[in-house]
Motif scaffolding. Structure first.
Motif, PDB file in Angstrom:
ATOM      1  N   TRP A  16      10.340  20.693 -27.667  1.00  0.00           N
ATOM      2  CA  TRP A  16      10.165  20.105 -29.005  1.00  0.00           C
ATOM      3  C   TRP A  16      11.506  19.793 -29.654  1.00  0.00           C
ATOM      4  O   TRP A  16      11.616  18.825 -30.442  1.00  0.00           O
ATOM      5  CB  TRP A  16       9.316  21.013 -29.896  1.00  0.00           C
ATOM      6  CG  TRP A  16       7.853  20.907 -29.584  1.00  0.00           C
ATOM      7  CD1 TRP A  16       7.049  21.871 -29.044  1.00  0.00           C
ATOM      8  CD2 TRP A  16       7.014  19.750 -29.781  1.00  0.00           C
ATOM      9  NE1 TRP A  16       5.773  21.388 -28.885  1.00  0.00           N
ATOM     10  CE2 TRP A  16       5.719  20.098 -29.333  1.00  0.00           C
ATOM     11  CE3 TRP A  16       7.236  18.466 -30.281  1.00  0.00           C
ATOM     12  CZ2 TRP A  16       4.644  19.194 -29.369  1.00  0.00           C
ATOM     13  CZ3 TRP A  16       6.168  17.577 -30.324  1.00  0.00           C
ATOM     14  CH2 TRP A  16       4.897  17.934 -29.886  1.00  0.00           C
ATOM     15  N   MET A  17      12.536  20.581 -29.358  1.00  0.00           N
ATOM     16  CA  MET A  17      13.872  20.243 -29.879  1.00  0.00           C
ATOM     17  C   MET A  17      14.315  18.881 -29.348  1.00  0.00           C
ATOM     18  O   MET A  17      14.769  18.017 -30.104  1.00  0.00           O
ATOM     19  CB  MET A  17      14.901  21.305 -29.453  1.00  0.00           C
ATOM     20  CG  MET A  17      14.666  22.687 -30.037  1.00  0.00           C
ATOM     21  SD  MET A  17      15.937  23.899 -29.478  1.00  0.00           S
ATOM     22  CE  MET A  17      17.403  23.265 -30.338  1.00  0.00           C
ATOM     23  N   PHE A  18      14.190  18.701 -28.028  1.00  0.00           N
ATOM     24  CA  PHE A  18      14.577  17.406 -27.439  1.00  0.00           C
ATOM     25  C   PHE A  18      13.678  16.295 -27.962  1.00  0.00           C
ATOM     26  O   PHE A  18      14.139  15.191 -28.238  1.00  0.00           O
ATOM     27  CB  PHE A  18      14.537  17.481 -25.914  1.00  0.00           C
ATOM     28  CG  PHE A  18      15.761  18.102 -25.294  1.00  0.00           C
ATOM     29  CD1 PHE A  18      16.905  17.348 -25.079  1.00  0.00           C
ATOM     30  CD2 PHE A  18      15.782  19.439 -24.938  1.00  0.00           C
ATOM     31  CE1 PHE A  18      18.043  17.916 -24.507  1.00  0.00           C
ATOM     32  CE2 PHE A  18      16.915  20.017 -24.365  1.00  0.00           C
ATOM     33  CZ  PHE A  18      18.059  19.255 -24.148  1.00  0.00           C
ATOM     34  N   ALA A  19      12.374  16.575 -28.099  1.00  0.00           N
ATOM     35  CA  ALA A  19      11.448  15.544 -28.575  1.00  0.00           C
ATOM     36  C   ALA A  19      11.805  15.089 -29.986  1.00  0.00           C
ATOM     37  O   ALA A  19      11.766  13.894 -30.301  1.00  0.00           O
ATOM     38  CB  ALA A  19      10.008  16.063 -28.540  1.00  0.00           C
ATOM     39  N   ALA A  20      12.155  16.050 -30.847  1.00  0.00           N
ATOM     40  CA  ALA A  20      12.515  15.694 -32.228  1.00  0.00           C
ATOM     41  C   ALA A  20      13.702  14.733 -32.222  1.00  0.00           C
ATOM     42  O   ALA A  20      13.690  13.702 -32.901  1.00  0.00           O
ATOM     43  CB  ALA A  20      12.843  16.954 -33.035  1.00  0.00           C
ATOM     44  N   LEU A  21      14.713  15.055 -31.423  1.00  0.00           N
ATOM     45  CA  LEU A  21      15.955  14.286 -31.468  1.00  0.00           C
ATOM     46  C   LEU A  21      15.919  13.017 -30.619  1.00  0.00           C
ATOM     47  O   LEU A  21      16.560  12.029 -30.960  1.00  0.00           O
ATOM     48  CB  LEU A  21      17.121  15.172 -31.017  1.00  0.00           C
ATOM     49  CG  LEU A  21      17.354  16.420 -31.892  1.00  0.00           C
ATOM     50  CD1 LEU A  21      18.441  17.292 -31.282  1.00  0.00           C
ATOM     51  CD2 LEU A  21      17.725  16.028 -33.322  1.00  0.00           C
ATOM     52  N   ASN A  22      15.181  13.051 -29.499  1.00  0.00           N
ATOM     53  CA  ASN A  22      15.228  11.904 -28.579  1.00  0.00           C
ATOM     54  C   ASN A  22      14.050  10.963 -28.704  1.00  0.00           C
ATOM     55  O   ASN A  22      14.153   9.812 -28.318  1.00  0.00           O
ATOM     56  CB  ASN A  22      15.255  12.389 -27.116  1.00  0.00           C
ATOM     57  CG  ASN A  22      16.496  13.169 -26.810  1.00  0.00           C
ATOM     58  OD1 ASN A  22      17.536  12.927 -27.399  1.00  0.00           O
ATOM     59  ND2 ASN A  22      16.387  14.118 -25.911  1.00  0.00           N
TER      60      ASN A  22
END
Lengths: 195, 195
Positions: B79-85
């Protein structure tokens, strides 16, 4: 390719499941990937999405993609985020624009603006890399993602303006694990195209 | 704000150093951040850049931002990567376009295309969140980044179309750690504006 490459670097076997564009938007896939994209990754009970998170998961569990030293490890993770959040966005936008905005009256102007953004990032990246082989010491997951992002520029001519970045990408492509991943991906593509 | 919020969630004290836009492009800062941006993070010998990597570093070293269970932890990182990418790029592009492309011939059409992309992401995110409080169990670094990304839509009206996402963002803003971070950031802003 990113996930394949990471699995090849750490020597883990894997099984590939292909999806049609239609299947990507169906409930079974949306359960694995909320945004209906690829890749996803399944390992036992775990289902993951986002290539950055998948590569990180592989790198965290197997030796070869993250340094042992805690500070070097944190910096390698910073390069993973930098590749995906700072370097890739204008490169991705350029690819999208060249498909979807090619016939718009403003296309040339927009392409120039995007290429200026890309050049700014490449200039900064080139400056930081200097004459080193990799971004921070030994090859790491940060390099894997950065090389995979820069590979999107093949054929654009933009990478050729930065000889040390071209050499960096070539070093990535020369890695045996990259070659194995590329060959495996190519075999799937050929099979799917002729099947 | 993202880094402040993370530090407040885990209860770690910090010292803030402000930079002028000019200083961001000077060698001393480029040594810390190859792309001449903010934030950077210094802790002993370690210097980091990329807010995602900094938040992850904080989350990995202190309890409160990543679950203990290995699979839940990996999903939180996804979810961290999804938020940013995946979620942030069209939101960020919309903000940039509304400043730098307002007078361009393509502005209206591009704004509509960006808002369509944003709505597609919000629709998918809203579907996944459902009536849960957070994206995957307890509040985590994935929620911290996702809420901070969605907060960029304040004033656009886009978030109002998805009541469960509006409520999700409001839950984030209601966290005591968020409030402490916001108040501290506001105090700096006021001091800098009147100083």
């Amino acid at each position: 390719m990113r996930v394949r490459w990471a699995l090849e670097e750490v020597g883990q076997p894997y099984h590939v499941r292909l999806l049609t564009f239609k299947a990507m938007k169906e409930p079974a896939h949306l359960a694995l990937h909320p945004f209906g994209q690829i890749p996803t990754y399944e390992e036992g009970d775990l289902a993951l999405f986002e290539s950055g998170a998948i590569v990180f998961h592989i790198a965290e569990r197997h030796a070869g993609l993250l340094p042992d030293d805690a500070n070097a490890r944190a910096r390698s993770i910073a390069w993973m985020f930098a590749a995906l959040n700072t370097v890739e966005p204008p490169i991705f936008d350029r690819a999208l624009a060249s498909i979807f905005e090619r016939d718009e009256p403003w296309y040339e102007q927009r392409l120039r603006a995007l290429e200026d953004s890309i050049r700014q990032r490449l200039e900064q990246l080139s400056g930081r890399l200097g004459d080193a082989d990799w971004l921070d010491g030994a090859f790491s997951a940060g390099d894997l993602l950065m090389v995979s992002v820069l590979l999107r520029l093949k054929g654009s001519g933009l990478l050729d303006e930065y000889p040390n970045l071209s050499a960096y990408v070539a070093r990535g492509e020369a890695r045996p694990a990259y070659k194995r991943a590329f060959d495996a991906q190519l075999a799937v593509f050929i099979a799917a195209s002729t099947g």
